[in-house]
Write a protein that holds these residues in place. Structure first.
Motif, PDB file in Angstrom:
ATOM      1  N   VAL A 434       0.828  -1.203   0.000  1.00 46.52           N
ATOM      2  CA  VAL A 434       0.000   0.000   0.000  1.00 46.52           C
ATOM      3  C   VAL A 434       0.862   1.252   0.000  1.00 46.52           C
ATOM      4  O   VAL A 434       0.680   2.152  -0.830  1.00 46.52           O
ATOM      5  CB  VAL A 434      -0.950   0.002   1.224  1.00 46.52           C
ATOM      6  CG1 VAL A 434      -1.768   1.286   1.257  1.00 46.52           C
ATOM      7  CG2 VAL A 434      -1.847  -1.214   1.202  1.00 46.52           C
ATOM      8  N   VAL A 435       1.824   1.331   0.942  1.00 41.02           N
ATOM      9  CA  VAL A 435       2.571   2.579   1.142  1.00 41.02           C
ATOM     10  C   VAL A 435       3.728   2.739   0.164  1.00 41.02           C
ATOM     11  O   VAL A 435       4.266   3.841   0.016  1.00 41.02           O
ATOM     12  CB  VAL A 435       3.097   2.675   2.591  1.00 41.02           C
ATOM     13  CG1 VAL A 435       1.958   2.558   3.588  1.00 41.02           C
ATOM     14  CG2 VAL A 435       4.152   1.604   2.880  1.00 41.02           C
ATOM     15  N   PHE A 436       4.135   1.658  -0.513  1.00 37.71           N
ATOM     16  CA  PHE A 436       5.254   1.746  -1.458  1.00 37.71           C
ATOM     17  C   PHE A 436       4.806   1.425  -2.881  1.00 37.71           C
ATOM     18  O   PHE A 436       4.802   2.291  -3.761  1.00 37.71           O
ATOM     19  CB  PHE A 436       6.381   0.814  -1.026  1.00 37.71           C
ATOM     20  CG  PHE A 436       7.622   0.911  -1.874  1.00 37.71           C
ATOM     21  CD1 PHE A 436       8.525   1.955  -1.690  1.00 37.71           C
ATOM     22  CD2 PHE A 436       7.897  -0.035  -2.844  1.00 37.71           C
ATOM     23  CE1 PHE A 436       9.672   2.051  -2.475  1.00 37.71           C
ATOM     24  CE2 PHE A 436       9.040   0.055  -3.633  1.00 37.71           C
ATOM     25  CZ  PHE A 436       9.928   1.101  -3.441  1.00 37.71           C
ATOM     26  N   PHE A 437       4.376   0.186  -3.091  1.00 41.55           N
ATOM     27  CA  PHE A 437       3.998  -0.212  -4.450  1.00 41.55           C
ATOM     28  C   PHE A 437       2.731   0.503  -4.923  1.00 41.55           C
ATOM     29  O   PHE A 437       2.517   0.634  -6.126  1.00 41.55           O
ATOM     30  CB  PHE A 437       3.811  -1.730  -4.524  1.00 41.55           C
ATOM     31  CG  PHE A 437       5.106  -2.476  -4.475  1.00 41.55           C
ATOM     32  CD1 PHE A 437       5.943  -2.517  -5.580  1.00 41.55           C
ATOM     33  CD2 PHE A 437       5.499  -3.120  -3.320  1.00 41.55           C
ATOM     34  CE1 PHE A 437       7.147  -3.203  -5.534  1.00 41.55           C
ATOM     35  CE2 PHE A 437       6.707  -3.809  -3.262  1.00 41.55           C
ATOM     36  CZ  PHE A 437       7.536  -3.847  -4.369  1.00 41.55           C
ATOM     37  N   PHE A 457       9.761   5.600  -2.191  1.00 40.19           N
ATOM     38  CA  PHE A 457      10.573   5.478  -0.987  1.00 40.19           C
ATOM     39  C   PHE A 457      10.286   6.637  -0.025  1.00 40.19           C
ATOM     40  O   PHE A 457      10.092   6.434   1.178  1.00 40.19           O
ATOM     41  CB  PHE A 457      12.052   5.453  -1.373  1.00 40.19           C
ATOM     42  CG  PHE A 457      13.005   5.419  -0.209  1.00 40.19           C
ATOM     43  CD1 PHE A 457      13.053   4.328   0.643  1.00 40.19           C
ATOM     44  CD2 PHE A 457      13.876   6.478   0.031  1.00 40.19           C
ATOM     45  CE1 PHE A 457      13.942   4.286   1.714  1.00 40.19           C
ATOM     46  CE2 PHE A 457      14.759   6.442   1.093  1.00 40.19           C
ATOM     47  CZ  PHE A 457      14.795   5.348   1.930  1.00 40.19           C
ATOM     48  N   GLN A 458      10.239   7.837  -0.537  1.00 37.49           N
ATOM     49  CA  GLN A 458       9.946   9.000   0.300  1.00 37.49           C
ATOM     50  C   GLN A 458       8.547   8.879   0.916  1.00 37.49           C
ATOM     51  O   GLN A 458       8.348   9.194   2.097  1.00 37.49           O
ATOM     52  CB  GLN A 458      10.047  10.281  -0.524  1.00 37.49           C
ATOM     53  CG  GLN A 458      11.449  10.602  -1.014  1.00 37.49           C
ATOM     54  CD  GLN A 458      11.448  11.774  -1.980  1.00 37.49           C
ATOM     55  OE1 GLN A 458      11.498  11.610  -3.198  1.00 37.49           O
ATOM     56  NE2 GLN A 458      11.374  12.967  -1.431  1.00 37.49           N
ATOM     57  N   HIS A 459       7.594   8.428   0.121  1.00 39.11           N
ATOM     58  CA  HIS A 459       6.229   8.267   0.624  1.00 39.11           C
ATOM     59  C   HIS A 459       6.177   7.229   1.742  1.00 39.11           C
ATOM     60  O   HIS A 459       5.534   7.449   2.786  1.00 39.11           O
ATOM     61  CB  HIS A 459       5.315   7.857  -0.534  1.00 39.11           C
ATOM     62  CG  HIS A 459       3.869   7.735  -0.141  1.00 39.11           C
ATOM     63  ND1 HIS A 459       3.292   6.530   0.201  1.00 39.11           N
ATOM     64  CD2 HIS A 459       2.888   8.668  -0.022  1.00 39.11           C
ATOM     65  CE1 HIS A 459       2.006   6.724   0.511  1.00 39.11           C
ATOM     66  NE2 HIS A 459       1.737   8.012   0.371  1.00 39.11           N
ATOM     67  N   ALA A 460       6.851   6.103   1.549  1.00 39.83           N
ATOM     68  CA  ALA A 460       6.856   5.044   2.575  1.00 39.83           C
ATOM     69  C   ALA A 460       7.538   5.520   3.852  1.00 39.83           C
ATOM     70  O   ALA A 460       7.095   5.193   4.965  1.00 39.83           O
ATOM     71  CB  ALA A 460       7.560   3.802   2.037  1.00 39.83           C
ATOM     72  N   LEU A 461       8.599   6.310   3.715  1.00 42.88           N
ATOM     73  CA  LEU A 461       9.283   6.820   4.908  1.00 42.88           C
ATOM     74  C   LEU A 461       8.384   7.757   5.709  1.00 42.88           C
ATOM     75  O   LEU A 461       8.513   7.845   6.939  1.00 42.88           O
ATOM     76  CB  LEU A 461      10.573   7.539   4.515  1.00 42.88           C
ATOM     77  CG  LEU A 461      11.746   6.674   4.079  1.00 42.88           C
ATOM     78  CD1 LEU A 461      13.034   7.495   4.087  1.00 42.88           C
ATOM     79  CD2 LEU A 461      11.929   5.454   4.957  1.00 42.88           C
ATOM     80  N   GLY A 462       7.499   8.459   5.039  1.00 43.33           N
ATOM     81  CA  GLY A 462       6.533   9.275   5.764  1.00 43.33           C
ATOM     82  C   GLY A 462       5.669   8.431   6.686  1.00 43.33           C
ATOM     83  O   GLY A 462       5.375   8.817   7.826  1.00 43.33           O
ATOM     84  N   TRP A 463       5.275   7.253   6.210  1.00 50.26           N
ATOM     85  CA  TRP A 463       4.514   6.313   7.043  1.00 50.26           C
ATOM     86  C   TRP A 463       5.356   5.784   8.197  1.00 50.26           C
ATOM     87  O   TRP A 463       4.868   5.611   9.310  1.00 50.26           O
ATOM     88  CB  TRP A 463       4.003   5.160   6.187  1.00 50.26           C
ATOM     89  CG  TRP A 463       2.799   5.526   5.376  1.00 50.26           C
ATOM     90  CD1 TRP A 463       2.785   6.068   4.119  1.00 50.26           C
ATOM     91  CD2 TRP A 463       1.436   5.400   5.769  1.00 50.26           C
ATOM     92  NE1 TRP A 463       1.502   6.274   3.696  1.00 50.26           N
ATOM     93  CE2 TRP A 463       0.653   5.865   4.687  1.00 50.26           C
ATOM     94  CE3 TRP A 463       0.803   4.919   6.904  1.00 50.26           C
ATOM     95  CZ2 TRP A 463      -0.748   5.884   4.738  1.00 50.26           C
ATOM     96  CZ3 TRP A 463      -0.587   4.925   6.959  1.00 50.26           C
ATOM     97  CH2 TRP A 463      -1.346   5.403   5.879  1.00 50.26           C
ATOM     98  N   VAL A 464       6.629   5.521   7.939  1.00 49.00           N
ATOM     99  CA  VAL A 464       7.513   5.052   9.005  1.00 49.00           C
ATOM    100  C   VAL A 464       7.620   6.103  10.108  1.00 49.00           C
ATOM    101  O   VAL A 464       7.571   5.785  11.304  1.00 49.00           O
ATOM    102  CB  VAL A 464       8.906   4.709   8.451  1.00 49.00           C
ATOM    103  CG1 VAL A 464       9.867   4.370   9.591  1.00 49.00           C
ATOM    104  CG2 VAL A 464       8.826   3.549   7.470  1.00 49.00           C
TER     105      VAL A 464
END
Length: 508
Positions: A434-437, A457-464
């Motif tokens: 969801v948060v990456f692909f 990658f930047q979007h997924a790191l926001g979730w992290v």
């Protein structure tokens, strides 16, 4: 040999050197397992070329280990409480040795998959005993130092797996290609068996316990129903049966809780000591471990994809890039458990969550600034900041969860800790779709792949970062200071009294 059920004051005396040798053995086993989880991912292309494995078989080489490991952790921990932690630990090491040899000499993909499932099952016997042996062998006032070492081992293993995998695979030792990633376990395991028999003191629950077979069946079924769809959901396109399986897992876990309550009320030996959840530090720590595992599960997968697919780096270059994170995490894990937590308590863990979140946000800014031209040295600062935050959390969190657990249930508690870590990580891996692909288009030209992966990658790191903020808030549920830090540092006998009082409360 001293019994690990002896009092802290006795144990800290003549057996001191033997206990530290025993610690080295169990820590080596923990390091070996952590490395083995990640080392295979790097060698997947080599395995596929050499064996002709199908895509599904490749997925099972990694998923089979993870599922067998997660499903067996709680049972493995309880077996240590019942039959002796040393005995079960050595059995797990022996089985892990055999499974590693079978992996290394696998003649076809089917044999490799079966050997990996066996390897995961044996690790589930071995790993819960590590923290249980530490908890049973070392008195409260020494555990900060020991857990600090454990945290440092975790930090080193985080990056050592991919790096070692790249070195062994690309080195193609003796023309064996990927096989040395498994065969390297053999001399380490043999040494652990020999030294473990000599130096580890046996310990088990003080009262007679029996294995709860119905509980084993329910917890194994529930974990498989939850983790299998999470582990393979993205590759299978998230089919409807996966959602039904996860919903069914909730029902199975509810049935497990009801059954365990009835068994405990009748004076039996439940697989999971639900009374542990009445200990505030344990219940809160388990919740934090789960959520924190989600963040780590997301980060480490998308980080690998970002470097190796988005930036086109080799496995070795990606592995070397992670060294600053590993060194920072290891150094700070030792310092936090040994020096900071005894003085500042819960605030150290909360600072760790915020520092790690700051490192994640800095990484987002660096990735945005340099795009595909980013160099490993430009990642060093955010990785060091993240490593410092990680080190402030990992070791103290483990210590906080176990600090007030009665010794006789240390194996069960250790199994639960490792299980929720695996569950959190699996949930994080599932969320990657969801948060990456979800940020990457279905049909990309070769020129579009790099920019798309950088953006995802930047979007997924926001979730992290959001997960780490949630960890910060959850940490308020932990006691400001654990009992062992309030009493243990200056008066180990008083720490024993506090633990004994806790055991009486749990027994009532």
């Amino acid at each position: 040999m001293l019994s690990a059920e002896s009092t802290p004051s006795t144990t800290a005396g003549a057996g001191d050197r033997r206990r530290w040798f025993a610690l080295a053995v169990v820590m080596t086993a923990a390091f070996m397992d952590l490395v083995d989880v990640t080392i295979v991912n790097i060698a997947i292309p080599s395995i596929q070329r050499d064996t002709g494995a199908s895509f599904s078989q490749i997925q099972w080489i990694t998923a089979g280990y993870a599922l067998a490991f997660a499903a067996g952790l709680i049972t493995g921990g309880r077996l240590g409480d019942i039959h002796g932690r040393k005995r079960v630990f050595l059995l797990g090491v022996a089985g892990f040795t055999l499974a590693s040899a079978l992996c290394g000499f696998a003649a076809n993909p089917e044999m490799l998959v079966a050997a990996r499932i066996l390897q995961g099952a044996m690790a589930a016997l071995m790993v819960p005993q590590v923290l249980a042996i530490v908890h049973a062998t070392f008195p409260a006032h020494e555990r900060g130092k020991v857990i600090g070492l454990f945290g440092a081992i975790i930090g080193l293993a985080t990056v050592s797996g991919p790096l070692l995998g790249a070195l062994l695979t690309e080195g193609n030792l003796f023309g064996l290609e990927w096989r040395p990633i498994f065969l390297i376990n053999l001399p380490v395991c043999v040494a652990a068996l020999v030294l473990g028999r000599r130096f580890i003191a046996e310990s088990k629950a003080l009262r007679a316990l029996r294995l709860d077979l119905a509980g084993v069946a329910l917890v194994t079924l529930g974990l498989l129903m939850l983790l299998y769809p999470l582990t393979r959901g993205r590759e299978l396109g998230w089919p409807m049966w996966g959602y039904l399986s996860m919903a069914g897992a909730v029902v199975v876990f509810a049935a497990l809780v009801g059954y365990e309550k009835r068994k405990a009320a009748r004076g039996g030996s439940p697989l999971i000591e639900l009374s542990l959840f009445r200990v505030k530090s344990f219940a809160a720590g388990i919740a934090v471990q789960t959520v924190y595992g989600v963040g780590l599960g997301i980060f480490f997968l998308v980080w690998t994809l970002y470097m190796q697919v988005g930036l086109g780096w080799s496995a070795l270059r990606a592995g070397l890039t992670g060294v600053p994170l590993s060194l920072a995490a290891s150094t700070m894990a030792w310092m936090s458990a040994q020096e900071l937590v005894p003085r500042f308590g819960r605030k150290v863990l909360q600072a760790g969550a915020l520092v790690m979140a700051a490192g994640v946000l800095l990484y987002i800014a660096e990735a945005d600034r340099y795009g595909q031209d980013i160099a490993p040295w430009q990642m060093a600062l955010p990785l060091v900041v993240m490593g410092v935050g990680m080190g402030l959390i990992v070791a103290p969190l483990t210590e906080a969860v176990l600090s007030e657990v009665p010794r006789e249930h240390s194996g069960s508690a250790s199994g639960l800790i490792n299980t929720v870590q695996q569950m959190g990580s699996a949930l994080g891996l599932g969320l990657v779709s969801v948060v990456f692909f979800g940020e990457i288009g279905d049909r990309l030209t070769p020129q579009q792949v790099g920019p798309a992966f950088v953006h995802a990658f930047q979007h997924a790191l926001g979730w992290v970062a959001a997960v780490l903020v949630a960890v910060f808030l959850l940490l308020f549920a932990l006691p400001k200071r654990s009992a062992q830090h309030l009493e243990g540092a200056d008066c180990p006998e008083r720490a024993t009294d506090v633990k004994a009082a806790g055991e009486r409360v749990l027994a009532s």
